[in-house]
Scaffold this active site. Structure first.
Site, PDB file in Angstrom:
ATOM      1  N   ASP A 178       1.116  -1.315   0.029  1.00  0.00           N
ATOM      2  CA  ASP A 178      -0.037  -0.155   0.006  1.00  0.00           C
ATOM      3  C   ASP A 178       0.891   1.201  -0.423  1.00  0.00           C
ATOM      4  OD1 ASP A 178      -3.548   1.116   1.850  1.00  0.00           O
ATOM      5  OD2 ASP A 178      -1.633   2.616   0.768  1.00  0.00           O
ATOM      6  N   ASP A 220      -4.252   2.083  -5.515  1.00  0.00           N
ATOM      7  CA  ASP A 220      -2.668   2.250  -4.908  1.00  0.00           C
ATOM      8  C   ASP A 220      -2.070   0.628  -3.412  1.00  0.00           C
ATOM      9  OD1 ASP A 220      -4.357   2.613  -2.430  1.00  0.00           O
ATOM     10  OD2 ASP A 220      -2.058   3.689  -1.589  1.00  0.00           O
ATOM     11  N   GLU A 221      -2.911  -0.151  -4.217  1.00  0.00           N
ATOM     12  CA  GLU A 221      -2.915  -0.992  -2.993  1.00  0.00           C
ATOM     13  C   GLU A 221      -3.065  -2.319  -4.189  1.00  0.00           C
ATOM     14  OE1 GLU A 221      -5.810  -1.829   0.295  1.00  0.00           O
ATOM     15  OE2 GLU A 221      -6.232  -0.626  -0.518  1.00  0.00           O
TER      16      GLU A 221
HETATM   17  N1  DCP Z   1      -8.434   8.066  -2.013  1.00  0.00           N
HETATM   18  C1  DCP Z   1      -9.919   8.889  -2.099  1.00  0.00           C
HETATM   19  N2  DCP Z   1     -11.111   8.916  -1.204  1.00  0.00           N
HETATM   20  C2  DCP Z   1     -10.809   8.290  -0.553  1.00  0.00           C
HETATM   21  C3  DCP Z   1      -9.731   6.958   0.640  1.00  0.00           C
HETATM   22  C4  DCP Z   1      -8.993   6.592  -0.759  1.00  0.00           C
HETATM   23  O1  DCP Z   1      -9.456   9.571  -2.972  1.00  0.00           O
HETATM   24  N3  DCP Z   1     -11.665   8.938   0.820  1.00  0.00           N
HETATM   25  C5  DCP Z   1      -7.295   8.452  -3.063  1.00  0.00           C
HETATM   26  C6  DCP Z   1      -6.555   8.919  -2.601  1.00  0.00           C
HETATM   27  C7  DCP Z   1      -5.322   8.037  -1.882  1.00  0.00           C
HETATM   28  C8  DCP Z   1      -4.592   6.775  -2.356  1.00  0.00           C
HETATM   29  O2  DCP Z   1      -6.516   6.449  -2.426  1.00  0.00           O
HETATM   30  O3  DCP Z   1      -3.899   8.638  -1.867  1.00  0.00           O
HETATM   31  C9  DCP Z   1      -5.236   5.683  -1.352  1.00  0.00           C
HETATM   32  O4  DCP Z   1      -6.087   5.474  -0.801  1.00  0.00           O
HETATM   33  P1  DCP Z   1      -5.751   5.079   1.560  1.00  0.00           P
HETATM   34  O5  DCP Z   1      -6.601   4.610   1.288  1.00  0.00           O
HETATM   35  O6  DCP Z   1      -4.255   4.214   0.427  1.00  0.00           O
HETATM   36  O7  DCP Z   1      -4.705   6.494   1.478  1.00  0.00           O
HETATM   37  P2  DCP Z   1      -3.741   6.887   1.483  1.00  0.00           P
HETATM   38  O8  DCP Z   1      -2.702   6.024   0.185  1.00  0.00           O
HETATM   39  O9  DCP Z   1      -3.328   8.535   1.236  1.00  0.00           O
HETATM   40  O10 DCP Z   1      -2.702   7.010   2.778  1.00  0.00           O
HETATM   41  P3  DCP Z   1      -2.011   5.726   3.066  1.00  0.00           P
HETATM   42  O11 DCP Z   1      -0.621   6.507   3.780  1.00  0.00           O
HETATM   43  O12 DCP Z   1      -2.570   5.417   5.008  1.00  0.00           O
HETATM   44  O13 DCP Z   1      -2.284   4.372   2.675  1.00  0.00           O
HETATM   45 MG    MG Z   2      -2.499   4.492   0.342  1.00  0.00          MG
END
Ligand code: DCP
Ligand code: MG
Length: 439
Positions: free
Chosen positions: A88, A179-180
């Site tokens: 992730d 991203d996952e």
């Molecule tokens: N995303 C979005 N709306 C949301 C959640 C996520 O558009 N409610 C998008 C933006 C994030 C991406 O998806 O960058 C990946 O989601 P993650 O939950 O993996 O969050 P992040 O990668 O941003 O943070 P982390 O470091 O906690 O994984």
């Molecule tokens: Mg993420």
């Protein structure tokens, strides 16, 4: 309420964040509705507490026996021979933007709009800022926050690059979003006896960084679900392994708060906690006899497997998904521009997931919750399945525009009739709308 279990949020001042959100969410209807909802939930909890007091000692002993049989049943099916990695990316969209604009390094950064943030950098999370929060509230929490509009094309480019890396390890890797992804490396390790799951995870993180200049976190375990939970443990830029041994797995899962388990949402967690005093998976195990008596067979079975850290299946053909949906709740508004903007952010999220799944959708639907809490659904089925943001957004916005003027507090976008291929949409298709049945 901010979710402080999210990585990077532990340092935020909870009381202050909640107060700022409450002040900014003025609108007593919301709180009234929350109140009603929790009254209903409270009744359910009270009934469960009442029911517990009627069980005889014999009933409880019998239930304990049945629960222990279920434990044995699943223990006999435990398999620790497979290795999974859950990868992730860290603060994905924000990290891409910071990479491309080095002045932002070390500063609080969020990606999104006035209406809704997609994500926030770890620097910004210290202030309680998180995804799905409106940008204007985030600015109240941290006035020096930089908010950047999403650049979806860039995120897809990176997503494609990391996907290529994952496929070197597992041709059938499963992407859950841009991203996952979940990778089974059992086969890869057989071919590379000099490596182990830990060093493979290090190698993948290094490869991701060398290719994209971005960091990722990895969870390592003998099931997909455990690997996913573990991926959050040493975030950002870290990795965590759940050893593939029965006692270690049990120790790991039992320490988890129940909210960390996917499949246990806010309502179930409240019921388990308030009616049965269950806060952690260990509590869940200790109360297994009550779970046997109070819940239906399938839920009970799920709870037992959870206490053992045993997944139902780790095979790649998970239940075919029938639909994908995203929704967002906000302060009620009738501003067409704001409503269309939220609709478009959701359409983008759906398009991203379709991109990760490599599929397309024939039906595009809307769920609308009015200021009065009335719920409306609208849907449209097109001749050729769509997957591009522009197509999904155009159809979703058309459906929304037809409802104007309208005052809403929630918009959901849902796509269904999913297809495993992605055919280019032609202009003609716009006019070939199939007979509509509202889903
Ligand atoms: N995303 C979005 N709306 C949301 C959640 C996520 O558009 N409610 C998008 C933006 C994030 C991406 O998806 O960058 C990946 O989601 P993650 O939950 O993996 O969050 P992040 O990668 O941003 O943070 P982390 O470091 O906690 O994984
Ligand atoms: Mg993420």
């Amino acid at each position: 309420m901010a979710d402080f279990t999210k990585a990077g949020m532990q340092q935020a001042d909870r009381a202050q964040v909640s107060q700022t959100i409450q002040e900014a969410s003025a609108g007593s209807k919301y709180w009234q509705h929350q109140q009603q909802k929790s009254e209903k939930l409270q009744q359910q909890i009270d009934q469960m507490i009442l029911k517990q007091s009627t069980f005889s000692l014999e009933q409880l002993q019998q239930a304990r026996k049945l629960a222990d049989q279920a434990v044995d049943f699943w223990e006999q099916r435990r398999n620790t021979d497979r290795s999974f990695l859950h990868v992730d990316m860290d603060a994905f969209y924000a990290s891409v933007e910071i990479r491309d604009c080095p002045e932002l390094q070390g500063k609080p950064v969020a990606v999104g709009t006035h209406a809704m943030l997609a994500t926030a950098s770890y620097e910004a999370r210290k202030y309680g800022i998180r995804s799905a929060m409106p940008g204007f509230i985030a600015l109240k929490l941290c006035p020096e926050l930089t908010i950047i509009a999403p650049n979806s094309a860039k995120y897809r480019q990176v997503s494609g690059d990391i996907r290529k890396i994952f496929e070197q390890y597992d041709a059938n890797c499963v992407a859950y979003s841009l991203d996952e992804a979940s990778l089974e490396i059992t086969g890869y390790l057989k071919l590379h006896p000099d490596l182990n799951p830990w060093t493979t995870a290090e190698q993948i993180r290094k490869q991701i960084f060398d290719t994209t200049r971005l960091t990722a976190s990895v969870g390592i375990a003998c099931s997909r679900k455990l690997a996913k939970i573990a991926s959050d443990y040493n975030k950002p830029n870290g990795q965590f392994q759940v050893p593939a041994q029965q006692d270690e797995i049990i120790r790991f899962v039992r320490a988890l708060p129940i909210r960390k388990i996917s499949g246990i949402g806010r309502v179930t967690a409240t019921i388990l906690q308030d009616a049965l005093g269950i806060k952690t998976v260990q509590d869940m195990y200790d109360q297994r006899h009550l779970l046997q008596l109070l819940f239906k067979e399938s839920s009970f079975d799920f709870f037992i497997r959870t206490t053992l850290g045993i997944s139902e299946s780790d095979d790649v053909t998970p239940r075919e998904r029938k639909s994908i949906s995203k929704e967002h709740t906000f302060r009620p508004t009738n501003d067409p521009a704001e409503l269309l903007e939220i609709c478009s952010i959701l359409a983008q999220q759906i398009a991203d997931i379709l991109c990760a799944y490599r599929c397309s959708a024939q039906t595009i639907g809307l769920k609308l919750k009015l200021d009065s809490f009335e719920i409306r659904t609208r849907a449209r089925t097109v001749y050729t399945a769509v997957y591009e943001f522009e197509d999904i957004n155009r159809i979703a916005q058309q459906l929304l525009r037809k409802e104007f003027p309208i005052r809403l507090r929630l918009i959901g976008v849902r796509v269904s009739k999913l297809q495993k291929q992605r055919l280019k949409q032609t202009k003609l298709d716009d006019y070939m709308i199939l007979p509509q049945q509202d889903e």
